[in-house]
Design a protein around this motif. Structure first.
Motif, short mmCIF file in Angstrom:
data_model
loop_
_atom_site.label_atom_id
_atom_site.label_comp_id
_atom_site.label_asym_id
_atom_site.label_seq_id
_atom_site.Cartn_x
_atom_site.Cartn_y
_atom_site.Cartn_z
N GLN A 40 0.14 6.81 -2.05
CA GLN A 40 -0.69 6.03 -0.95
C GLN A 40 -0.27 6.98 0.41
N PHE A 41 -1.13 6.46 1.52
CA PHE A 41 -0.93 6.87 2.81
C PHE A 41 -1.35 6.07 3.84
N MET A 42 -0.68 5.72 4.89
CA MET A 42 -1.15 5.01 5.90
C MET A 42 -1.64 5.91 6.99
N PRO A 43 -2.86 5.95 7.32
CA PRO A 43 -3.14 6.60 8.54
C PRO A 43 -2.58 6.33 9.87
N SER A 44 -2.25 7.25 10.31
CA SER A 44 -1.44 7.19 11.80
C SER A 44 -2.16 7.18 13.00
N ASN A 45 -1.66 7.05 14.10
CA ASN A 45 -2.40 7.05 15.22
C ASN A 45 -3.09 8.48 15.51
N ARG A 46 -2.55 9.64 15.14
CA ARG A 46 -3.35 10.75 14.90
C ARG A 46 -4.53 10.93 14.48
N LEU A 47 -4.69 9.96 13.54
CA LEU A 47 -6.05 9.84 12.71
C LEU A 47 -7.00 9.04 13.46
N ARG A 48 -6.77 8.58 14.55
CA ARG A 48 -7.76 7.47 14.93
C ARG A 48 -9.02 8.02 15.41
N PRO A 49 -10.17 7.54 15.35
CA PRO A 49 -10.09 6.01 15.23
C PRO A 49 -10.30 5.65 13.69
N VAL A 50 -9.39 4.81 13.18
CA VAL A 50 -9.18 4.55 11.71
C VAL A 50 -10.40 3.76 11.52
N GLU A 146 -13.87 -1.27 -11.41
CA GLU A 146 -13.25 -0.56 -12.25
C GLU A 146 -12.53 0.18 -11.57
N ASN A 147 -12.12 0.00 -10.01
CA ASN A 147 -11.30 0.70 -9.29
C ASN A 147 -10.19 0.06 -8.52
N VAL A 148 -9.52 -1.12 -9.63
CA VAL A 148 -8.68 -2.14 -9.22
C VAL A 148 -7.33 -1.48 -8.78
N GLU A 149 -6.89 -0.68 -9.38
CA GLU A 149 -5.53 -0.11 -9.14
C GLU A 149 -5.42 0.49 -7.67
N ALA A 150 -6.54 1.50 -7.58
CA ALA A 150 -6.38 2.20 -6.15
C ALA A 150 -6.63 1.26 -5.11
N ASP A 151 -7.66 0.48 -5.26
CA ASP A 151 -7.88 -0.50 -4.46
C ASP A 151 -6.86 -1.53 -4.04
N GLY A 152 -5.97 -1.98 -5.09
CA GLY A 152 -4.87 -2.77 -4.90
C GLY A 152 -3.70 -1.93 -4.28
N LEU A 153 -3.54 -0.65 -4.27
CA LEU A 153 -2.58 0.07 -3.54
C LEU A 153 -3.18 -0.06 -2.03
N CYS A 154 -4.21 0.24 -1.71
CA CYS A 154 -4.70 0.25 -0.34
C CYS A 154 -4.49 -1.24 0.18
N ASN A 155 -4.84 -2.22 -0.42
CA ASN A 155 -4.65 -3.43 0.16
C ASN A 155 -3.09 -3.88 0.25
N LYS A 156 -2.27 -3.48 -0.59
CA LYS A 156 -0.82 -3.80 -0.38
C LYS A 156 -0.41 -3.29 0.85
N LEU A 157 -0.70 -1.90 0.93
CA LEU A 157 -0.31 -1.07 2.21
C LEU A 157 -0.79 -1.72 3.49
N MET A 158 -2.22 -2.13 3.35
CA MET A 158 -2.70 -2.92 4.72
C MET A 158 -1.93 -3.99 5.06
N ASP A 159 -1.64 -5.07 3.77
CA ASP A 159 -0.84 -6.29 3.92
C ASP A 159 0.40 -6.00 4.53
N LYS A 160 1.16 -5.06 4.02
CA LYS A 160 2.44 -4.80 4.51
C LYS A 160 2.63 -4.22 6.00
N HIS A 161 1.42 -3.81 6.50
CA HIS A 161 1.36 -3.44 7.97
C HIS A 161 0.46 -4.15 8.87
N SER A 162 0.10 -5.27 8.28
CA SER A 162 -0.82 -6.31 9.07
C SER A 162 0.07 -7.25 9.98
#
Length: 162
Positions: A40-50, A146-162
């Motif tokens: 997983q990866f969190m886009p940083s400021n260098r990848l703006r706009p997110v 059918e893409n629950v696991e990848a979607d879940g990883l994204c959401n967990k990471l966004m939750d962590k940084h909200s």
């Protein structure tokens, strides 16, 4: 010998396009021995706009980079068969229908305008072409359910940084 890699990807964004947007990209791979790996990866400021599209493209980059790393780690240099599963029709369109045309047309779209997000699309194209020298890369659309696991990883990471 053929070495198959199946990867499920997803990218997401909260506050799409806003200055404080939070995005994430994830890829989950299952190798021929059914071992699962997740990246997983969190886009940083260098990848703006997110944006959601940028997050989806980052997920493709993660998947292609990991497939390439796997290819380089194998001893017997097998034919690589990479299947990338996504619920993004945008990703499917970019990687299967539009990317070759954009490359030939100097990264302009059918209306003569510069392709949006071409920094990430060029990177995906470069990685995809390198992998195609060693095998095959296919993209398959799957319903979001059918893409629950990848979607879940994204959401967990966004939750962590909200």
């Amino acid at each position: 010998m053929v070495y198959k890699i199946k990867i499920w990807i997803d990218g997401g964004c909260r506050g799409n396009g806003n200055i404080n947007a939070i995005g994430a990209a994830a890829a989950i791979s299952i190798d021929p021995y059914e071992k699962e790996e997740a990246w997983q990866f969190m886009p940083s400021n260098r990848l703006r706009p997110v944006t959601n599209q940028r997050a989806e493209l980052l997920a493709v980059i993660i998947a292609l980079q990991q497939a390439w790393a796997k290819c380089e780690s194998l001893d017997d240099n097998p034919w690589l068969d990479v299947e990338i599963h996504t619920d993004s029709r945008f990703v499917i369109g970019c990687m299967t229908n539009w990317i070759e045309k954009w490359s030939r047309n100097g990264w302009t779209n059918s209306m003569g305008c510069p392709v949006v997000n071409q920094d990430l699309i060029k990177r995906t194209y470069e990685l995809q072409m390198r992998l195609k020298e060693e095998g095959n890369v296919e993209y398959t659309w799957v319903p979001r359910g059918e893409n629950v696991e990848a979607d879940g990883l994204c959401n967990k990471l966004m939750d962590k940084h909200s």
